[in-house]
Scaffold this active site. Structure first.
Site, short mmCIF file in Angstrom:
data_model
loop_
_atom_site.label_atom_id
_atom_site.label_comp_id
_atom_site.label_asym_id
_atom_site.label_seq_id
_atom_site.Cartn_x
_atom_site.Cartn_y
_atom_site.Cartn_z
N LYS A 51 -12.87 2.10 4.80
CA LYS A 51 -12.39 2.98 5.87
C LYS A 51 -13.39 4.09 6.18
O LYS A 51 -13.34 4.70 7.26
CB LYS A 51 -11.05 3.59 5.49
CG LYS A 51 -9.91 2.60 5.31
CD LYS A 51 -9.38 2.10 6.62
CE LYS A 51 -8.12 1.25 6.44
NZ LYS A 51 -7.52 0.82 7.70
N ASP A 95 -1.77 4.88 5.51
CA ASP A 95 -1.27 4.45 4.21
C ASP A 95 -2.11 5.07 3.09
O ASP A 95 -1.81 4.88 1.92
CB ASP A 95 -1.32 2.92 4.09
CG ASP A 95 -0.17 2.25 4.83
OD1 ASP A 95 0.98 2.63 4.59
OD2 ASP A 95 -0.44 1.36 5.65
#
Length: 409
Positions: free
Chosen positions: A76, A121
Site C-alpha cells: 500500500k 482496513d
C-alpha cells in the site's frame, strides 16, 4: 470455490483500458515514488522457493516480498502517496509544483489547510497517514468495528486523526465520503464508486511498480513472461488490476494466466465473476485476512479484472494461516518469510488448487508451470501474526538472517 472467467481475453491490451491504466503512467509514478524517504531505494526481493515448488509439483514458485518495500510493511506504500501527489497537482494546477519536491515535503506551508480522509482496513490508511505527514497536509482515517486496536495505533503513529464507526468496511467507506462532503475534505480511497474514479485509478497506477520490478527481476521480455500463472489477492480489486493491467499491456496475447484469491466470507470478486459486473460479497466479510475483508468490488478495478482474470477462487482463514506458517518455516532451499494474513493469500491459493488434481487441471497447472505469488504485507499486526504462526515475526526474521548468511557462505 473456483470459477473460470469465460469473459477473460488473451488479445492485446485494449486501447480503452490503456487510457485509464498504462505502463507509461506507471513508470512516471515509479520515478516520483523513488523520491519518498519511506520507500526502499531497491526493488523488493523476488524469492524462488524450490522446495515448495517440488512439494506442490510445479516447475517454479516465486514470491515477491512486499514486506521489504517500506517501514509501513505493505504494498500500500505505493498507492496512497502517488494518489495524494496527483490529487495535489490537480488542486493547484497554476502552481507548477515539482512532484519530486512535493513528495519530499517541500510544499508543506502551501498544504497546511488541506485535509484528506479515507476508510481503511489498516494498510492503506497507514500509507495515506504517512504520506500526508511527509507532504504536510492533515489526515483523517475512518476505521470500522473489525479493525484492531493494534492497527489503529499504527495509523495514529503517523499523525492521523482516527474516527471509529460500529459498522463494516463498506459502511466506513460511506462515512468517509459523507464527512468529506460535509467538511470540504478530499477522499483518498483505493476503492471506486459512482462519480469517484480518478484517485482509485492513481492508487492502482502506483501498484504498477510491483509489476515492473517483477519483469525486470525475472528477466521477462515482451515475447514471453517468466511466469505462466500469477496469483493475486482480491479485496476490492485494486492490486490485481494494477499488476495485471501492466503485465497484460507488456505481454499482450502471451500474458500469464491470472488467478484472483479472496476470503470465502468476502467473495465480492468471485460474485462479480458470476454476475459479470462489480458485485457484493455474500458472506459476513469478517476474515482474518483483514486487508481482503471487503464487501463490494471496485467498479473501476472490475473494468480490468472482468477482462483479464482467468480464474477467481476463495480460500478459508485456515488456508491463509497454514500458508503463513509454511512461509515462516522455510527450508534448506526456501528462505523463511514473515508474511501477514492477507499477504499469504496468493500462496494459500496455489496450495489449495494443487491439493485437488481436478482444480489444478481447470487452472492449467502442471509440472511445467511457473507460478508467481505476491507477499503483499509483512507482519503489519504483530500480535495477530504471533497468534496465527505461533512465533513472532522478529523470530522469523532472525531465522531469515541466519538463512541468508548460510546461503552467502
Amino acid at each position: 470455490m473456483l470459477i473460470t472467467n469465460t469473459r477473460a481475453s488473451h488479445t492485446e491490451y485494449p486501447d480503452a483500458l490503456k487510457t485509464i491504466l498504462n505502463v507509461e503512467s506507471a513508470g512516471q509514478s515509479r520515478i516520483w515514488l523513488s523520491n519518498w524517504s519511506l520507500l526502499s531505494r531497491c526493488a523488493t526481493p523476488l524469492w524462488d522457493l524450490p522446495d515448495a515448488a517440488a512439494r506442490l509439483g510445479i516447475r517454479r514458485l516465486s514470491i515477491k516480498d512486499e514486506s521489504a518495500r517500506s517501514p509501513l510493511g505493505s504494498f500500500k506504500a505505493l498507492g496512497a502517496p502517488i494518489a495524494l501527489v496527483r490529487l495535489i497537482l490537480r488542486l493547484w494546477p497554476e502552481q507548477s509544483i515539482d512532484p519530486k519536491g512535493l513528495i519530499q515535503g517541500c510544499y508543506r506551508e502551501m498544504l497546511t489547510n488541506l485535509v484528506v480522509i479515507s476508510a481503511t482496513d489498516g494498510n492503506h490508511g497507514k500509507a495515506l497517514a504517512a504520506a500526508a505527514q511527509t507532504l504536510g497536509c492533515n489526515c483523517m482515517i475512518v476505521l470500522h468495528a473489525n479493525v484492531s486496536v493494534e492497527r489503529e495505533q499504527a495509523i495514529a503513529a503517523y499523525g492521523a486523526q482516527i474516527i471509529r464507526i460500529s459498522g463494516n468496511y463498506d459502511e466506513s467507506v460511506a462515512e468517509a465520503a459523507r464527512l468529506a462532503k460535509e467538511n470540504g475534505w478530499h477522499v483518498v480511497s483505493d476503492t471506486s464508486y459512482e462519480g469517484y474514479e480518478a484517485i482509485p485509478r492513481d492508487v492502482m497506477q502506483g501498484y504498477g511498480t510491483i509489476a515492473a520490478e517483477i519483469d525486470e527481476q525475472s528477466e521477462s521480455h515482451a515475447d514471453e513472461c517468466a511466469f505462466t500463472h500469477v496469483f493475486l489477492q482480491g479485496g476490492v480489486g485494486g492490486l490485481a488490476a494494477g499488476v495485471a493491467s501492466y503485465l497484460w499491456e507488456v505481454h499482450g496475447r502471451k500474458r500469464p494466466r491470472f488467478v484472483v484469491v479472496e476470503p470465502q466470507q468476502a467473495d465480492c470478486l468471485y460474485q462479480s465473476a458470476l454476475e459479470g459486473r462489480a458485485a457484493k460479497a455474500t458472506g459476513s466479510v469478517d476474515s482474518i485476512m483483514a486487508g481482503l475483508a471487503c464487501g463490494e468490488a471496485s467498479p473501476l478495478a472490475w473494468k480490468f479484472l472482468g477482462l483479464c482474470v482467468d480464474d477467481f477462487m476463495t480460500i478459508s482463514d485456515e488456508d491463509a494461516i497454514g500458508a503463513m506458517r509454511r512461509l515462516a518455516a522455510g527450508s534448506a532451499a526456501d528462505i523463511p518469510l514473515a508474511v501477514g494474513e492477507s499477504g499469504a493469500a496468493g500462496y494459500a491459493g496455489i496450495e489449495v488448487l494443487m491439493q485437488d488434481p481436478q482444480l489444478a487441471r481447470t487452472v492449467g497447472l502442471t509440472g511445467d508451470s511457473r507460478v508467481l505469488v505476491i507477499g503483499t504485507e509483512g507482519a503489519t499486526a504483530p500480535a495477530v501474526y504471533h497468534e496465527c504462526v505461533g512465533e513472532t515475526a522478529d523470530s522469523v526474521l532472525s531465522r531469515q538472517a541466519h538463512w541468508l548468511d548460510a546461503t552467502v557462505r
